[in-house]
Every structure is written in C-alpha cells, then in structure tokens.
Design an enzyme around this catalytic site. Structure first.
Site, PDB file in Angstrom:
ATOM      1  N   HIS A 143      40.810  37.938  30.073  1.00 53.70           N
ATOM      2  CA  HIS A 143      41.168  39.240  30.617  1.00 53.70           C
ATOM      3  C   HIS A 143      42.606  39.183  31.127  1.00 53.70           C
ATOM      4  O   HIS A 143      43.066  38.141  31.608  1.00 53.70           O
ATOM      5  CB  HIS A 143      40.249  39.620  31.772  1.00 53.70           C
ATOM      6  CG  HIS A 143      38.821  39.802  31.377  1.00 53.70           C
ATOM      7  ND1 HIS A 143      37.874  40.262  32.264  1.00 53.70           N
ATOM      8  CD2 HIS A 143      38.169  39.584  30.209  1.00 53.70           C
ATOM      9  CE1 HIS A 143      36.698  40.329  31.651  1.00 53.70           C
ATOM     10  NE2 HIS A 143      36.861  39.912  30.403  1.00 53.70           N
ATOM     11  N   CYS A 155      37.782  38.243  37.342  1.00 54.27           N
ATOM     12  CA  CYS A 155      39.209  38.433  37.583  1.00 54.27           C
ATOM     13  C   CYS A 155      39.512  38.525  39.073  1.00 54.27           C
ATOM     14  O   CYS A 155      40.515  37.984  39.547  1.00 54.27           O
ATOM     15  CB  CYS A 155      39.711  39.662  36.848  1.00 54.27           C
ATOM     16  SG  CYS A 155      39.692  39.442  35.051  1.00 54.27           S
ATOM     17  N   GLU A 172      44.008  40.287  33.814  1.00 51.68           N
ATOM     18  CA  GLU A 172      44.158  39.925  35.227  1.00 51.68           C
ATOM     19  C   GLU A 172      43.946  38.428  35.452  1.00 51.68           C
ATOM     20  O   GLU A 172      44.660  37.815  36.238  1.00 51.68           O
ATOM     21  CB  GLU A 172      43.178  40.716  36.107  1.00 51.68           C
ATOM     22  CG  GLU A 172      43.290  42.212  35.966  1.00 51.68           C
ATOM     23  CD  GLU A 172      42.392  42.796  34.888  1.00 51.68           C
ATOM     24  OE1 GLU A 172      42.112  44.001  34.971  1.00 51.68           O
ATOM     25  OE2 GLU A 172      41.962  42.069  33.964  1.00 51.68           O
ATOM     26  N   CYS A 227      37.344  42.823  37.131  1.00 55.89           N
ATOM     27  CA  CYS A 227      35.927  42.465  37.152  1.00 55.89           C
ATOM     28  C   CYS A 227      35.719  41.351  38.183  1.00 55.89           C
ATOM     29  O   CYS A 227      36.676  40.843  38.772  1.00 55.89           O
ATOM     30  CB  CYS A 227      35.474  42.021  35.760  1.00 55.89           C
ATOM     31  SG  CYS A 227      36.130  40.416  35.260  1.00 55.89           S
TER      32      CYS A 227
END
Length: 165
Positions: A60, A93, A62, A90
C-alpha cells in the site's frame, strides 16, 4: 482532540490524489500518499505498489512511504511531519505510520466509503477499521484529519474496481 484542517492540507491532499492518479495510469491501484515535513516541504511521494511489487498485497502507498520515511528520518523528526493519503490508512498502514513515528495524518476517502465502493474485490479486501482506533491504541499521539474532500477522493476509485475484476 478535535483537529481543524489547514489551507495547506487541501493543497497537499490533492497532491496525494495526483500521485494516486499517476499510480492508476501506470497500471496500479489508484492510491497515493505524500509526506510533508514540519516546514511545509513535500519530501516524499508514493503510489500503490501492488503491481509494481509483484502483486504484493501489503504494498500500500502509505506503508511503503512510512517504511521509506523511517529509513530517512528519525522518529523525533517524523513526529512533526504529516502524511497525506488519498484514502484512509488501513489498519496495516496505520500501524506502519505509528511505528515510523509520523505525527499527523490527513486522508481523503474513508475506509468505510471505500469498502462500499469496492465491495469484496479480491485485490482490495477492505479492512474497515478506522485508523483513529489503531492510533488510539498507541502510546504516542497521532493527529488525524479526515475524511476530507471525500467525493474528490472517491472519484479516483470510481469504476476502477469494476474494470479490474
């Protein structure tokens, strides 16, 4: 603690949207993040790395950005930085952001809104746990602002998940 968005938050959040759009145009998932230092300078940007990293479900934007940041700056310094994300980080992250020591997060689309848009897509099994809850479990405070410009952020996702079944 109630936080109020600053004018710069809108500017940098839209920069994260640009990174997300570039990620989509490069063939990856439409997520992006940028990191801004305590002086207001953009120091890093990161798109989603799912495809670029060999279909890594943990790539991801992030998390990748938090990992890069933790290698480049001390936690004391990162505490004054802001991570801007096209979508709410999420739980994974948020944990990476917390462990890196980044002190502030501003996001566009909420995880709940994203889940409603993507459904049960196998490349995005959305974990609808608000990042505020993850950060609240930590010992160090992380300021969170969002959702902000949510419809603009959602436009990045519109049609992407239906087209990528």
């Amino acid at each position: 603690m109630t936080s109020i968005a600053k004018e710069a938050d809108f500017v940098f959040l839209r920069k994260a949207f640009e990174v997300a759009d570039q990620s989509r145009l490069a063939g990856d998932h439409p997520f992006g993040a940028v990191l801004v230092d305590d002086q207001g300078a953009l120091v890093m940007s990161q798109g989603n790395g799912y495809s670029a990293e060999g279909h890594d479900m943990t790539a991801h934007a992030e998390r990748l950005l938090a990992s890069r940041a933790s290698k480049s700056f001390s936690p004391d310094r990162l505490h004054g930085f802001t991570l801007y994300s096209s979508a709410e980080p999420c739980a994974m992250c948020a944990g990476a952001i917390y462990w890196a020591g980044i002190g502030r997060v501003v996001y566009g689309q909420s995880e709940a809104h994203l889940k409603a848009m993507t459904g049960a897509h196998p490349e995005n099994p959305t974990l609808d746990l608000p990042c505020r809850q993850v950060f609240a479990a930590g010992q160090t405070a992380t300021e969170v602002i969002g959702p902000l410009l949510e419809e603009e952020a959602a436009a990045l996702q519109r049609n992407f998940w239906r087209e990528h079944l």
